[in-house]
Design a protein around this motif. Structure first.
Motif, mmCIF file in Angstrom:
data_model
loop_
_atom_site.group_PDB
_atom_site.id
_atom_site.type_symbol
_atom_site.label_atom_id
_atom_site.label_comp_id
_atom_site.label_asym_id
_atom_site.label_seq_id
_atom_site.Cartn_x
_atom_site.Cartn_y
_atom_site.Cartn_z
ATOM 1 N N GLN A 214 11.138 27.886 -20.271
ATOM 2 C CA GLN A 214 12.525 27.563 -19.927
ATOM 3 C C GLN A 214 12.875 27.755 -18.451
ATOM 4 O OE1 GLN A 214 15.037 29.683 -22.683
ATOM 5 N NE2 GLN A 214 14.998 28.028 -24.181
ATOM 6 N N PRO A 215 12.475 28.858 -17.798
ATOM 7 C CA PRO A 215 12.900 29.056 -16.400
ATOM 8 C C PRO A 215 12.381 27.946 -15.480
ATOM 9 C CG PRO A 215 11.988 31.087 -17.318
ATOM 10 C CD PRO A 215 11.669 29.997 -18.285
ATOM 11 N N THR A 216 13.193 27.562 -14.518
ATOM 12 C CA THR A 216 12.784 26.557 -13.540
ATOM 13 C C THR A 216 11.802 27.182 -12.545
ATOM 14 O OG1 THR A 216 14.577 27.117 -12.014
ATOM 15 C CG2 THR A 216 15.043 25.455 -13.711
ATOM 16 N N PRO A 217 11.028 26.348 -11.834
ATOM 17 C CA PRO A 217 10.092 26.903 -10.842
ATOM 18 C C PRO A 217 10.791 27.785 -9.811
ATOM 19 C CG PRO A 217 9.618 24.587 -11.232
ATOM 20 C CD PRO A 217 10.887 24.887 -11.975
ATOM 21 N N LYS A 218 11.971 27.370 -9.379
ATOM 22 C CA LYS A 218 12.704 28.133 -8.357
ATOM 23 C C LYS A 218 13.071 29.523 -8.878
ATOM 24 C CE LYS A 218 15.038 27.674 -4.302
ATOM 25 N NZ LYS A 218 14.539 27.091 -3.050
#
Length: 611
Positions: A214-218
Motif C-alpha cells: 500500500q505505501p507509495t515509494p515516496k
C-alpha cells in the motif's frame, strides 16, 4: 606532536595548553616532602593562571560583546540569593561557548582558503582539551566544519569510545571512509532493523489495513532506516559503494529480497536530497528513477517504456556488471508487484480489444524486466552478467492460455448478471468452470515469469471474490517454479484477500483446493505454517468445519525450532478458538532480537571508481 600518539594518562589535556591539571597535582604530591606546601604551591600557580585567563576572557568579552564589568555589581546580589559563583561562571562559560560555536559555524560557510587556515589553527589550539566535556562541543564544532581532518585527530577519536560517541556524523564519515569494519558495525543494526520492519508488516496477524504494497515509494523511503543511511552516507561515493557492497553480499547470502528494496529506496532517497556526487555516477540512477515514477503512478506509458528499454538496450560492452544492480532493482518485491499487475492489466486490455500479446511492445518489455528481476540472485551468484532471454513460448503459448482462462472468468461473471436460465447456467459451468488449461500448468513449472503472472492473476480473482476463478488457479499454484507461490509478499497479499471471503471456508471444495492442494504442498516451508496460516486461521476459524479445523491446528503446531512469539501466538489462537472469539485481541510484538547480518561479510569490488 603529542596528538599523534595515544594519551598515556587519563588527564583532561589542560597541561597541553599550559594550565596546571591532574598530572601537575599528582606529580607535586608524589615528589614533595610537605604535601600541604605542595597544595599551596599548586593553588598559587593555578591562581596565576586564572588571572591570566581572566585577562584573556576580558579581551574576549570586548571582542564578542559580553560586558563582564557591567555584571560585577550583580555578584553580591546573586550571593544574597544563594546563587553560587560556580553556577554563575558556568552560565557565563556556556554563553561564551555558544557564541564561539556560532562564530565557528559562520566561519565554516566562508571561502575555503580563509576558512581552512583559521579552522586548522583553532583545531591545533583546542584539540588538547577535547576530553573536557564542557569544552568538547567547541572542538567538535571545529571538526565538523573542517573538510579534511588530519588522521592524527581521527585516530584519537576512534580509540576513545566516549569521544567517538560524541563525534558528529560529518566527522565520522571521514573516519568510516578508511575503516570499513567500523562502518559495517554502524550500518549493521540499521539493516537488521529494516528487515525486521518489513517482516513485521508481512507477518503481523493483526494487520489487515496497512498492507505491504500500500505505501507509495515516496512514503517508504521516508522511513527511519533509509533516512539514517542517507545521512550517514552524505555525499561520499565511497560510503555509498560500501553500503551497496553490503546489500549485494547479504542478498547473495540470504536470498532476502528486502535488501533489493533497500538498494532502490536508498538511491531514490539520495535522489530526493539531490546528492549529485552520487546520483550522477550511479549507472542505475536514471533507470531506477524512471521505474520509481511508473510505480508511483501505477502506469507505464509509451514514453517511459522507451526510456526503460533504452537503458536495457544501451548497456555497453565492459559495463555488463551494471546488469547485476539493475536486476536487484527489478527483484524488489514492489517492482515485481508493479510489473506483474501491469502485465495483467494489459492482458485484460488485449482481451477486450482482441489483440495479441506478442504485438504489445509494452507487455514484452514488462516481461523482459520481470525475467531480469527474477534472475537477480542467480546472476550475482554466478557473476555471469548476461540478460536472461525471455522464452518466446511464454508469449506465444502461455499468455494465450492464461487469457483463455481470463475469458472464462469474464464469461461466468457476465452470465451471473443475466436473468436465471437453468440450461445456460449448466452450459456456462461446463464450458467456463473446468480446470485451468494444461499449457498454464505446464509453463508455470518451467518459467518464473509464467509463475508470477499466474500468481498475480490469482490475486486479481480474489480481489473480485470470484471463488471459482480463485480455485481454478489455486489448484495449480503449488507447481510454480522455485516455489514462487510460497514467497512471503504473495502469501501476505493472498491471505489478506481470502479473509474477506470467510464464508467460503465452510464449503468442502474451497477448503480442499486451498488447504489440500495448495497450502499443504508448502508445509515444509516454515513461513507458510508459522506465519501466514496462523494469520488466516485467526480470522476464519469459526467458519471452518470442526474436523478440518482440528487437522489444520495439528499441522500448524509449532516445534522447538520456532521462537517464543510463534508459540505464544499459537496458544492464544487455541484460546481464541476455545472461547469462540471473533474480535482481535492485542498481542505483544515479537522480541527485537539483534543478529548482525554483517558479521564477517566479505564484500565484492565496486562497480565504479569510488572517490
Amino acid at each position: 606532536q603529542k596528538m599523534s600518539t595515544p594519551v598515556k594518562n587519563n588527564g583532561t589535556g589542560l597541561e597541553d595548553v599550559n594550565i596546571p591539571g591532574q598530572a601537575y597535582l599528582r606529580e607535586a604530591l608524589t615528589s614533595c616532602t610537605d604535601p600541604l606546601k605542595a597544595i599551596e604551591s599548586f593553588q598559587v600557580c593555578l591562581r596565576a593562571k586564572i588571572v591570566e585567563l581572566t585577562l584573556n576572557v576580558e579581551i574576549l568579552q570586548l571582542e564578542n560583546g559580553v560586558l563582564l564589568p557591567s555584571l560585577r555589581p550583580m555578584l553580591p546580589l546573586l550571593d544574597l540569593h544563594g546563587v553560587r559563583r560556580l553556577d554563575f561562571h558556568t552560565s557565563l562559560m556556556e554563553e561564551l561557548r555558544d557564541k564561539l560555536i556560532a562564530h565557528i559555524n559562520d566561519l565554516g560557510q566562508k571561502e575555503p582558503r580563509e576558512r581552512d587556515k583559521k579552522l586548522k589553527e583553532l583545531l591545533i589550539k583546542s584539540f588538547p582539551v577535547v576530553r573536557v566535556k564542557s569544552l568538547r562541543p567547541v572542538v567538535m564544532a571545529i571538526l565538523r566544519n573542517t573538510q579534511h581532518i588530519d588522521d592524527k585527530y581521527l585516530k584519537i577519536l576512534v580509540r576513545d569510545r566516549e569521544l567517538y560517541a560524541d563525534t558528529d556524523t560529518e566527522v565520522k564519515r571521514q573516519i568510516w571512509r578508511d575503516n570499513q569494519s567500523l562502518f559495517g558495525d554502524e550500518v549493521s543494526p540499521l539493516l537488521s532493523q529494516y528487515i525486521r520492519e518489513k517482516e513485521h508488516i508481512l507477518f503481523d496477524h493483526t494487520n489487515l489495513n496497512n498492507l505491504f504494497f500500500q505505501p507509495t515509494p515516496k512514503v517508504r523511503r521516508q522511513g527511519e532506516v533509509v533516512q539514517k543511511l542517507a545521512n550517514m552516507i552524505g555525499n561520499s561515493v565511497k560510503l555509498y559503494d560500501m553500503v551497496l557492497q553490503f546489500l549485494r553480499t547479504l542478498f547473495l547470502r540470504t536470498r532476502n529480497v528486502h535488501y533489493c528494496t533497500l538498494r532502490a529506496e536508498l538511491l531514490m532517497a539520495l535522489h530526493d536530497l539531490d546528492v549529485q556526487e552520487i546520483i550522477s555516477i550511479d549507472p542505475c540512477h536514471k533507470f531506477t528513477w524512471c521505474l520509481d515514477a511508473c510505480i508511483r503512478e501505477k502506469n507505464v506509458d509509451i514514453k517511459r517504456s522507451r526510456e526503460l528499454q533504452g537503458f536495457l538496450d544501451n548497456i555497453k560492452r565492459g559495463q555488463e556488471q551494471v546488469l547485476g544492480d539493475l536486476s536487484m532493482t527489478l527483484c524488489d518485491p514492489y517492482a515485481i508487484n508493479f510489473l506483474a499487475t501491469s502485465a495483467i492489466k494489459i492482458l485484460h486490455h488485449l482481451i477486450n480489444n482482441e489483440g495479441m500479446p506478442r504485438d504489445n511492445q509494452i507487455l514484452i518489455l514488462l516481461l523482459r524486466m520481470l525475467a531480469l528481476g527474477l534472475s537477480a540472485w542467480v546472476m550475482i551468484d554466478s557473476q555471469d552478467f548476461k540478460e536472461p532471454k525471455l522464452d518466446c513460448q511464454v508469449v506465444t503459448k502461455f499468455l494465450p492460455a492464461l487469457m483463455s482462462l481470463m475469458v472464462d472468468d469474464q464469461c461466468r461473471s457476465l452470465h451471473g448478471k443475466l436473468p436465471p436460465d437453468e440450461r445456460e447456467s449448466a452450459l456456462t459451468t461446463i464450458e467456463h468452470s473446468g480446470p485451468a488449461p494444461d499449457a498454464v500448468e505446464a509453463y508455470i513449472q518451467e518459467s518464473s515469469v509464467a509463475s508470477i503472472l499466474a500468481m498475480y492473476y490469482t490475486l486479481y480473482t480474489a480481489r473480485l471474490k470470484d471463488r471459482v476463478g480463485v480455485l481454478r488457479v489455486l489448484a495449480i499454484l503449488s507447481a510454480c517454479k522455485d516455489d514462487r507461490a510460497y514467497e512471503d509478499p504473495f502469501l501476505h497479499s493472498l491471505i489478506a484477500l481470502l479473509i474477506p471471503m470467510s464464508d467460503e471456508f465452510s464449503t468442502e471444495d474451497f477448503c480442499t483446493t486451498l488447504f489440500d492442494e495448495f497450502i499443504f504442498a508448502g508445509l515444509t516451508r516454515e513461513n507458510v505454517t508459522s506465519r501466514h496460516m496462523l494469520k488466516l486461521l485467526w480470522y476464519v476459524h469459526n467458519k471452518l468445519p470442526a474436523g478440518r479445523l482440528a487437522t489444520l491446528m495439528k499441522a500448524m503446531q509449532p516445534t522447538t525450532a520456532h521462537n517464543e512469539h510463534i508459540h505464544k501466538l499459537y496458544e492464544t489462537l487455541q484460546e481464541r478458538i476455545g472461547a469462540g472469539q471473533t474480535e482481535t485481541p492485542v498481542i505483544e510484538a515479537p522480541p527485537m532480537e539483534f543478529d548482525s547480518p554483517l558479521k564477517s561479510v566479505p564484500t565484492p569490488g565496486p562497480h565504479y571508481n569510488a572517490q
